[in-house]
Scaffold this motif. Structure first.
Motif, PDB file in Angstrom:
ATOM      1  N   THR A   4      -7.252   1.349   2.773  1.00 25.72           N
ATOM      2  CA  THR A   4      -7.524   2.237   1.664  1.00 25.72           C
ATOM      3  C   THR A   4      -7.754   1.092   0.546  1.00 25.72           C
ATOM      4  O   THR A   4      -7.317   0.095   0.485  1.00 25.72           O
ATOM      5  N   LYS A  49      -4.996   2.579   8.394  1.00 24.64           N
ATOM      6  CA  LYS A  49      -5.191   3.375   7.462  1.00 24.64           C
ATOM      7  C   LYS A  49      -4.831   2.901   6.122  1.00 24.64           C
ATOM      8  O   LYS A  49      -5.571   3.071   5.344  1.00 24.64           O
ATOM      9  N   TRP A  99       0.842  -1.180   0.016  1.00 23.97           N
ATOM     10  CA  TRP A  99      -0.013  -0.167  -0.193  1.00 23.97           C
ATOM     11  C   TRP A  99       1.034   1.262   0.112  1.00 23.97           C
ATOM     12  O   TRP A  99       2.104   1.341   0.610  1.00 23.97           O
ATOM     13  N   VAL A 113       0.795   5.745  -0.087  1.00 25.46           N
ATOM     14  CA  VAL A 113      -0.313   6.895   0.128  1.00 25.46           C
ATOM     15  C   VAL A 113       0.731   8.280   0.164  1.00 25.46           C
ATOM     16  O   VAL A 113       1.449   8.034   1.071  1.00 25.46           O
TER      17      VAL A 113
END
Length: 128
Positions: free
Chosen positions: A117, A113, A60, A62
């Motif tokens: 996502t 978090k 992941w 971000v």
């Protein structure tokens, strides 16, 4: 490659620190660990490759991750979870594994978090 670097032919090497070109990933070995690996290598004939089991890598990313609980912001937040391919995985299993590795500080909030996502990248790698 590491085994070739620290083989008995290079006895002057006492500790090792290897990082990738962007300095994001690092492998570090103390003198004691180098000696232990050399001893293990003596038990094996020649320098052969270690066989890696098939794994699934889930990642992941971000660019900017806001952490309201801890009041922080992470730039370039990245999480990678590597598991054997044979293990079925639920989303919460990734959270449990990653928070177990990092503990229950602000990183646990970041892990939760990131895993929740919608966008993740998955790669399967077979033994070579």
């Amino acid at each position: 490659m590491l085994k070739q670097i620290i083989s008995w032919n290079h006895r002057t090497i006492r500790d090792v620190k290897i990082s990738d070109g962007s300095k994001q990933g690092t492998i570090q070995m103390t003198e004691k660990q180098v000696v232990e690996l050399r001893k293990e290598m003596d038990k094996v004939v020649g320098l052969e490759r270690t066989k890696v089991p098939a794994v699934t890598i889930k990642m992941w990313y971000v660019p900017v991750l806001e952490l309201p609980e801890s009041g922080g912001v992470m730039k370039g937040a990245t999480l990678a979870v590597i598991r054997p391919t044979t293990v079925p995985v639920e989303k919460e299993d990734d959270v449990t594994l990653a928070t177990g590795a990092f503990g229950e500080d602000f990183t646990a909030e970041a892990v939760r978090k990131l895993v929740h996502t919608n966008k993740s990248y998955t790669l399967e790698m077979n033994s070579f």
